[in-house]
Design a protein around this motif. Structure first.
Motif, short mmCIF file in Angstrom:
data_model
loop_
_atom_site.label_atom_id
_atom_site.label_comp_id
_atom_site.label_asym_id
_atom_site.label_seq_id
_atom_site.Cartn_x
_atom_site.Cartn_y
_atom_site.Cartn_z
N SER A 76 87.35 72.84 18.03
CA SER A 76 88.57 72.04 17.87
C SER A 76 88.23 70.78 17.08
CB SER A 76 89.17 71.67 19.24
OG SER A 76 90.34 70.92 19.09
N ALA A 100 99.16 75.47 9.13
CA ALA A 100 99.57 75.69 10.52
C ALA A 100 99.66 77.18 10.84
CB ALA A 100 100.91 75.02 10.78
N ASP A 103 96.62 79.44 12.71
CA ASP A 103 96.47 79.73 14.15
C ASP A 103 97.80 79.72 14.89
OD1 ASP A 103 97.10 77.05 14.31
OD2 ASP A 103 95.09 76.41 14.84
N LYS A 105 99.87 77.54 16.01
CA LYS A 105 100.02 76.69 17.19
C LYS A 105 100.90 75.46 16.93
CE LYS A 105 95.53 77.88 19.23
NZ LYS A 105 94.21 77.35 19.67
N VAL A 106 101.26 75.23 15.69
CA VAL A 106 102.00 74.02 15.32
C VAL A 106 103.39 74.42 14.85
CG1 VAL A 106 102.03 71.97 13.87
CG2 VAL A 106 99.84 72.91 14.64
N GLU A 110 106.88 69.80 14.73
CA GLU A 110 105.66 68.99 14.81
C GLU A 110 105.16 68.60 13.43
OE1 GLU A 110 103.10 70.29 18.63
OE2 GLU A 110 103.73 71.98 17.39
N MET A 146 96.49 67.44 12.53
CA MET A 146 97.48 68.44 12.91
C MET A 146 96.92 69.39 13.97
SD MET A 146 99.69 70.96 10.40
CE MET A 146 98.25 71.84 9.80
N GLY A 147 97.69 69.65 14.97
CA GLY A 147 97.25 70.54 16.04
C GLY A 147 96.46 69.86 17.14
N SER A 148 96.37 68.53 17.09
CA SER A 148 95.69 67.74 18.13
C SER A 148 94.25 68.17 18.38
CB SER A 148 96.48 67.80 19.45
OG SER A 148 97.80 67.33 19.28
#
Length: 212
Positions: A76, A100, A103, A105-106, A110, A146-148
């Motif tokens: 990550s 994005a 994966d 996830k975003v 967002e 992006m995506g934390s």
């Protein structure tokens, strides 16, 4: 999140890193201060942490896993190293959307919120090829966070950004620390260092010469 450690990196690759040992943990910003000429090792250090360069000796341990042995890349991580590059014929929004989708996830919402945070709300639909240098840098920062990601590496994040944008990006970076991310920032600006840093690392010729 567990602690992330970067330990004992030595790289024989054009510009050397020698006997680097840096413990990194969440909620603390490690601010890498560049002293001396270009080539002191900060970019190579960031590339190493990101898994783009393999150490000839030593190890990079992230959450108990050895990079290039247990994992091929950090699980990550968000990275802005040198000049950000995107597809020039696509808009800022479209470029982030394609990233994005890797994966899934975003959400679209967002992405739009992220573009607003970095000051690109009004330029979201503008082609990247028509972005100014400062706008390109902002989009690079947006892509990095992006995506934390748990670990964020930012190489000269306020480069080419001026005016109100500097304060906007500064607050965004401080917010990452408050979200308990591991943040490593490379910066030449001593004033900026004092505003952002919890800890300071000074490098010269591939070595850490001072910590504080």
């Amino acid at each position: 999140m567990n602690q992330a450690y970067i330990t004992n990196i030595e790289i024989n690759h054009v510009r050397h890193l020698k006997n680097i040992e840096i413990p990194l943990s969440e909620g603390k910003m490690k601010h890498l201060i560049i002293t001396g000429k270009n080539g002191c090792g900060k970019t190579m250090l960031m590339r190493s942490i990101a898994g783009l360069v393999i150490p000839t000796r030593g190890s990079i341990i992230i959450n108990g896993k050895v990079l290039h042995r247990d994992i091929s890349i950090p699980e990550s991580i968000g990275v802005l190293i040198e000049n950000p590059s995107f597809l020039p014929r696509y808009s800022g929004y479209e470029n982030l959307k394609m990233l994005a989708m890797l994966d899934d996830k975003v959400s679209d919402g967002e992405i739009k919120d992220l573009l607003e945070k970095v000051g690109l709300k009004d330029a979201a639909d503008k082609k990247f090829g028509k972005y100014s240098l400062g706008m390109k840098q902002r989009l690079g920062i947006a892509a990095a966070i992006m995506g934390s990601p748990e670990i964020v590496l930012l190489d000269e994040p306020i480069n080419a950004i001026d005016g109100e944008g500097v304060e906007q990006i500064r607050q965004l970076i401080l917010g990452l620390r408050d979200e308990n991310r591991v943040v490593l920032v490379a910066c030449h600006d001593k004033e900026e260092m004092q505003l952002l840093a919890d800890d300071i690392i000074c490098m010269q010729q591939g070595r850490i010469v001072e910590k504080g």
